[in-house]
Write a protein that holds these residues in place. Sequence first.
Motif, PDB file in Angstrom:
ATOM      1  N   TYR A 293      21.686   2.682  45.349  1.00 15.36           N
ATOM      2  CA  TYR A 293      21.839   1.923  46.549  1.00 15.36           C
ATOM      3  C   TYR A 293      22.550   0.521  46.200  1.00 15.36           C
ATOM      4  N   ALA A 294      23.729  -0.038  46.926  1.00 22.67           N
ATOM      5  CA  ALA A 294      24.354  -1.062  46.701  1.00 22.67           C
ATOM      6  C   ALA A 294      24.289  -2.074  47.785  1.00 22.67           C
ATOM      7  N   ALA A 295      23.754  -3.224  47.542  1.00 24.11           N
ATOM      8  CA  ALA A 295      23.735  -4.287  48.664  1.00 24.11           C
ATOM      9  C   ALA A 295      24.504  -5.535  48.137  1.00 24.11           C
ATOM     10  N   ASP A 296      25.477  -5.681  49.285  1.00 31.60           N
ATOM     11  CA  ASP A 296      26.268  -6.859  48.877  1.00 31.60           C
ATOM     12  C   ASP A 296      25.678  -8.115  49.501  1.00 31.60           C
ATOM     13  N   MET A 297      24.482  -8.537  48.844  1.00 38.78           N
ATOM     14  CA  MET A 297      23.610  -9.626  49.359  1.00 38.78           C
ATOM     15  C   MET A 297      24.504 -11.182  48.996  1.00 38.78           C
ATOM     16  N   ALA A 298      25.284 -11.136  48.232  1.00 41.03           N
ATOM     17  CA  ALA A 298      26.382 -12.324  48.111  1.00 41.03           C
ATOM     18  C   ALA A 298      27.240 -12.512  49.149  1.00 41.03           C
ATOM     19  N   GLY A 299      27.756 -11.294  49.703  1.00 41.76           N
ATOM     20  CA  GLY A 299      28.321 -11.437  50.975  1.00 41.76           C
ATOM     21  C   GLY A 299      27.735 -11.343  52.364  1.00 41.76           C
ATOM     22  N   LEU A 300      26.568 -11.253  52.542  1.00 45.14           N
ATOM     23  CA  LEU A 300      25.803 -11.468  53.761  1.00 45.14           C
ATOM     24  C   LEU A 300      25.991 -12.620  54.546  1.00 45.14           C
ATOM     25  N   PRO A 301      26.021 -12.387  55.789  1.00 49.13           N
ATOM     26  CA  PRO A 301      26.448 -11.444  56.666  1.00 49.13           C
ATOM     27  C   PRO A 301      27.790 -11.069  56.921  1.00 49.13           C
ATOM     28  N   TYR A 302      27.949  -9.901  57.097  1.00 51.80           N
ATOM     29  CA  TYR A 302      29.470  -9.526  57.547  1.00 51.80           C
ATOM     30  C   TYR A 302      29.964 -10.082  58.831  1.00 51.80           C
TER      31      TYR A 302
ATOM     32  N   SER B 286      36.123 -12.406  59.027  1.00 46.53           N
ATOM     33  CA  SER B 286      37.205 -11.856  59.678  1.00 46.53           C
ATOM     34  C   SER B 286      37.359 -10.595  59.034  1.00 46.53           C
ATOM     35  N   GLU B 287      38.228  -9.696  59.679  1.00 42.58           N
ATOM     36  CA  GLU B 287      38.560  -8.406  59.408  1.00 42.58           C
ATOM     37  C   GLU B 287      39.043  -8.425  58.049  1.00 42.58           C
ATOM     38  N   ALA B 288      40.139  -9.237  57.594  1.00 41.99           N
ATOM     39  CA  ALA B 288      40.591  -9.103  56.277  1.00 41.99           C
ATOM     40  C   ALA B 288      39.694  -9.428  55.366  1.00 41.99           C
ATOM     41  N   GLU B 289      38.779 -10.512  55.441  1.00 41.33           N
ATOM     42  CA  GLU B 289      37.868 -10.651  54.476  1.00 41.33           C
ATOM     43  C   GLU B 289      36.929  -9.658  54.081  1.00 41.33           C
ATOM     44  N   ILE B 290      36.532  -8.986  55.301  1.00 45.66           N
ATOM     45  CA  ILE B 290      35.411  -7.740  55.172  1.00 45.66           C
ATOM     46  C   ILE B 290      36.356  -6.617  54.426  1.00 45.66           C
ATOM     47  N   ALA B 291      37.487  -6.270  54.842  1.00 48.37           N
ATOM     48  CA  ALA B 291      38.259  -5.251  54.375  1.00 48.37           C
ATOM     49  C   ALA B 291      38.757  -5.386  52.728  1.00 48.37           C
ATOM     50  N   ALA B 292      39.052  -6.691  52.468  1.00 46.96           N
ATOM     51  CA  ALA B 292      39.328  -6.897  50.869  1.00 46.96           C
ATOM     52  C   ALA B 292      37.986  -6.769  50.113  1.00 46.96           C
ATOM     53  N   ARG B 293      37.016  -7.198  50.758  1.00 46.57           N
ATOM     54  CA  ARG B 293      35.538  -7.310  49.932  1.00 46.57           C
ATOM     55  C   ARG B 293      35.077  -6.010  49.721  1.00 46.57           C
ATOM     56  N   VAL B 294      35.070  -5.391  50.590  1.00 45.84           N
ATOM     57  CA  VAL B 294      34.475  -3.926  50.771  1.00 45.84           C
ATOM     58  C   VAL B 294      35.454  -2.990  50.078  1.00 45.84           C
ATOM     59  N   ALA B 295      36.609  -2.967  49.871  1.00 46.21           N
ATOM     60  CA  ALA B 295      37.624  -1.999  49.050  1.00 46.21           C
ATOM     61  C   ALA B 295      37.503  -2.655  47.585  1.00 46.21           C
ATOM     62  N   GLY B 296      37.371  -3.622  47.437  1.00 45.53           N
ATOM     63  CA  GLY B 296      37.071  -4.383  46.020  1.00 45.53           C
ATOM     64  C   GLY B 296      35.848  -3.967  45.363  1.00 45.53           C
ATOM     65  N   LEU B 297      34.813  -3.942  46.159  1.00 46.50           N
ATOM     66  CA  LEU B 297      33.645  -3.704  45.824  1.00 46.50           C
ATOM     67  C   LEU B 297      33.316  -2.211  45.070  1.00 46.50           C
ATOM     68  N   LEU B 298      33.926  -1.470  46.184  1.00 51.54           N
ATOM     69  CA  LEU B 298      33.821  -0.084  46.142  1.00 51.54           C
ATOM     70  C   LEU B 298      34.551   0.664  45.140  1.00 51.54           C
ATOM     71  N   GLY B 299      35.685  -0.186  44.588  1.00 51.63           N
ATOM     72  CA  GLY B 299      36.523   0.299  43.660  1.00 51.63           C
ATOM     73  C   GLY B 299      35.918   0.242  42.471  1.00 51.63           C
ATOM     74  N   ARG B 300      35.263  -1.194  42.293  1.00 50.34           N
ATOM     75  CA  ARG B 300      34.654  -1.371  41.137  1.00 50.34           C
ATOM     76  C   ARG B 300      33.436  -0.321  40.604  1.00 50.34           C
ATOM     77  N   MET B 301      32.564  -0.180  41.867  1.00 55.65           N
ATOM     78  CA  MET B 301      31.504   0.655  41.584  1.00 55.65           C
ATOM     79  C   MET B 301      31.936   2.115  41.216  1.00 55.65           C
ATOM     80  N   ALA B 302      33.069   2.623  42.188  1.00 57.18           N
ATOM     81  CA  ALA B 302      33.415   4.106  41.808  1.00 57.18           C
ATOM     82  C   ALA B 302      33.712   4.315  40.403  1.00 57.18           C
TER      83      ALA B 302
END
Length: 264
Positions: A34-43, A47-63
């Motif tokens: 279970y991965a919690a992006d507590m440092a990025g909370l709240p989403y 902005s959409e650009a911030e969320i998209a970049a952050r989520v894609a980057g984090l999931l890429g690292r974790m994958a």
Amino acid sequence: MDASSPILLFDSGVGGLTVLAELRALLPQAPIIYAADMAGLPYGAKSEAEIAARVAGLLGRMAERYQPRLICIACNTASTIALGMVRDVLETPIVGTVPAIKPAAAMTQTGVFGLLGTEATIRQKYVDDLEREFAGGKKLLRYGANDLVTLAEAKLRGEKVDVHAVAEAARGLVLQARGNEIDTVVLACTHFPLLERELGEAFGPGVRFVHGAHGIARRVAQLVEGQPMTRTVPDRAVTTGSLENFEKVRGPLSQIGLDRLEVL
């Protein structure tokens, strides 16, 4: 497929535990991270650009790090904004979280139903499309209740949450034209079911709540059906925030079988 390959559940905080609880019931043997992006909370206020970049980057690292068999984005905001992008860049199967507009539209008796989400979620075209497809002839009222995320996180930490604070955070939904006719409310944030009791008191006995946790878990179970699963290490929860802050929710995490806490 490595039998110990985990299912990765990702959320901005601890709201995704509502999905994990349903998944445990269907797949008790599945290894979980279970991965919690507590440092990025709240989403919700980003902005959409911030969320998209952050989520894609984090999931890429974790994958890359965890080699999961499947990733579940247990977050409405992240899913409505970044799901397409993540699917484009990762080969791992991805399950997103969709606001439960279809079942709510079928349930409403008054023809007026509500959607509580974050501000970022309720303004998405994804939600517009769901409304157009499934709520024809019905009236959907939306309200961005970002403060409910904070209240849900506080409740999970064991803090007392005042029902009046919950009511105040959500009251903008019923203050809209025809808001008094709402009989069904979509909880379009995985945090919000943690407050279902308080929301029930705030809205009154005539209002039903719908969320997608069971449907999401069922979809995950379908996609991994027949795959070998062996838990060789304890399930873990990882965070982008400090371990000290994450320790504040160790109790609820342990109750759902997440005994190891780590920093991503």
